[in-house]
Design an enzyme around this catalytic site. Sequence first.
Site, PDB file in Angstrom:
ATOM      1  N   LYS A 150       3.159  10.211   8.213  1.00  0.00           N
ATOM      2  CA  LYS A 150       2.805   9.674   9.534  1.00  0.00           C
ATOM      3  C   LYS A 150       3.605  10.276  10.697  1.00  0.00           C
ATOM      4  CE  LYS A 150       1.007   5.219   7.842  1.00  0.00           C
ATOM      5  NZ  LYS A 150      -0.408   5.461   7.660  1.00  0.00           N
ATOM      6  N   TYR A 180       0.846  -1.190   0.000  1.00  0.00           N
ATOM      7  CA  TYR A 180       0.000   0.000   0.000  1.00  0.00           C
ATOM      8  C   TYR A 180       0.881   1.239   0.000  1.00  0.00           C
ATOM      9  CZ  TYR A 180      -3.628   3.317   1.396  1.00  0.00           C
ATOM     10  OH  TYR A 180      -4.506   4.373   1.436  1.00  0.00           O
ATOM     11  N   ASP A 214       9.401   3.974  -0.061  1.00  0.00           N
ATOM     12  CA  ASP A 214       8.268   4.562   0.640  1.00  0.00           C
ATOM     13  C   ASP A 214       8.448   4.279   2.127  1.00  0.00           C
ATOM     14  OD1 ASP A 214       5.944   5.379   1.736  1.00  0.00           O
ATOM     15  OD2 ASP A 214       4.614   4.170   0.468  1.00  0.00           O
TER      16      ASP A 214
HETATM   17  C1  PLP Z   1       3.659   2.720   3.169  1.00  0.00           C
HETATM   18  C2  PLP Z   1       2.575   3.746   3.060  1.00  0.00           C
HETATM   19  N1  PLP Z   1       2.641   4.678   2.097  1.00  0.00           N
HETATM   20  C3  PLP Z   1       1.705   5.631   1.958  1.00  0.00           C
HETATM   21  C4  PLP Z   1       0.629   5.668   2.803  1.00  0.00           C
HETATM   22  C5  PLP Z   1      -0.413   6.738   2.647  1.00  0.00           C
HETATM   23  O1  PLP Z   1      -0.318   7.644   3.679  1.00  0.00           O
HETATM   24  P1  PLP Z   1      -1.561   8.589   4.034  1.00  0.00           P
HETATM   25  O2  PLP Z   1      -2.604   7.724   4.626  1.00  0.00           O
HETATM   26  O3  PLP Z   1      -0.967   9.583   4.989  1.00  0.00           O
HETATM   27  O4  PLP Z   1      -1.991   9.232   2.765  1.00  0.00           O
HETATM   28  C6  PLP Z   1       0.508   4.708   3.830  1.00  0.00           C
HETATM   29  C7  PLP Z   1      -0.658   4.732   4.729  1.00  0.00           C
HETATM   30  O5  PLP Z   1      -0.923   3.831   5.474  1.00  0.00           O
HETATM   31  C8  PLP Z   1       1.506   3.717   3.949  1.00  0.00           C
HETATM   32  O6  PLP Z   1       1.424   2.786   4.899  1.00  0.00           O
END
Ligand code: PLP
Length: 461
Positions: free
Chosen positions: A299, A166, A271
Amino acid sequence: MATGIHVEIDRARIKELTEREAAKLDARTQGSREFYARAQQSLVGGVASSYQVRDPWPIYLSHGKGAQVWDIDGNQYLDFHNGFGSMVQGHAHDAISKAVTERIGLGSHFAAPTEDAVVVAEELARRWGLPKWRYVNSGSEATMDAIRIARGATGRDTIVKIFGSYHGHHDYVMVSIGVDYAMIGDRFDLQSLSYGLGIPQAVVEMTVAVPFNDAEAMERRIERLFEEGRPPACVIMEPAMMNLGVVLPEPGYLEAVREITRKHGVMLIFDEVKTGLCIAAGGAVERFGVTPDLVTLAKALGGGLPSGAIGGTAEAFEVVESGGVVQVGTYNGNPLSMAAARANLLEVMTPDAYAHLDSLNEHLLAGCQMVIEKYSFPGYSVGVGSKGCVTFSPEKITDYASFKANQDAELCELAWLYNMNRGIFMTPGREEEWTLSITHSFEDCNRFVAAFEELASDLTS
Ligand SMILES: Cc1ncc(COP(=O)(O)O)c(C=O)c1O
């Protein structure tokens, strides 16, 4: 961790305990039930994000302090969810509260740069060894903009991601995740499948997935994309997968990915929305010693305020510096978020804080593993930094296929109910892991282990 001989868990017993524990939780959260009846009239599903939906009703929280949160029924929990890993600092940390309170009196938004934005960029550059940074407001924005930078820099459209990972809720990456295992296809030719409705098929097809922990499959797929006349702009991946529980990279895997992407002129994006700031001061880049072209954070960066960042090499950001790729956003570098991030980085997430998280997690993982061995429970504990989980699988999970084939969804649901009824607020869903905060204690971890032991005992006796 290897899994040894284990007992077969009686499915009827899981069902029976699930019914018992669900009834108990329902009885304790009647205030949430009543509030849900009101909330769903105006708020879709009664929640702000579909990831907060819960049957029969969501548990509404009122406040948090340190390692604890309270729901609107007054139930007190130790928080191991920590806002999907955003609150590694613990709730309402004094240094962050002070920074935000002082800042709000000076004006909360200008859409003009402030000193804090520079200080935060300097500190991130130091931690990640990547010199250039830009801000956004969430993890989704970070991955969306990073992909656009890679596309702009390479002049290519296709992107490669890891099957089952994700990366946020924008179209480019809502592909090949959360789908039926039967549909995923051959390991060397995994399908591009939309995650939910509303994503144009043309976009879905531009995103190609490969399995985690398999450098050979990645290289073969990249070479085929060149042959097909659609070479990839980037590989976007979590260096350690954080949405199949925790799946660590096998030794040598990240190094191989770095070599393959470099060899083919493909940008590598780590990421680190989940791993960044939670598994080491400099995230996975520090922990695993492999540096990508671009990294995405969100986060835990803002200490509870919406924020995100993209870091990269000077070469990667050249396309932004030149104005080629337009990287913008009204709230980017918002002063409140930046004040919180500055306090977070400089005063809260210190070397001592990381040492504390490492020893807490080691203690918690070892405690869970002892329970597993004592009861011959089918599973193993795995984690890194503040993150960890018990993976309810007799086999080691290394990628989406092994996760789908082995991870026990019913057991995960039951474990969540056990936790909630024993004062442990835990991330729901079999995909999730715990995030410890620096305000957790060894005693708090022992309580988690005790709840898990009760589950293991009840299921195996
Ligand atoms: C690895 C990763 N990338 C991107 C995101 C997206 O972040 P946001 O929910 O702040 O848009 C998440 C959200 O859980 C994530 O776990």
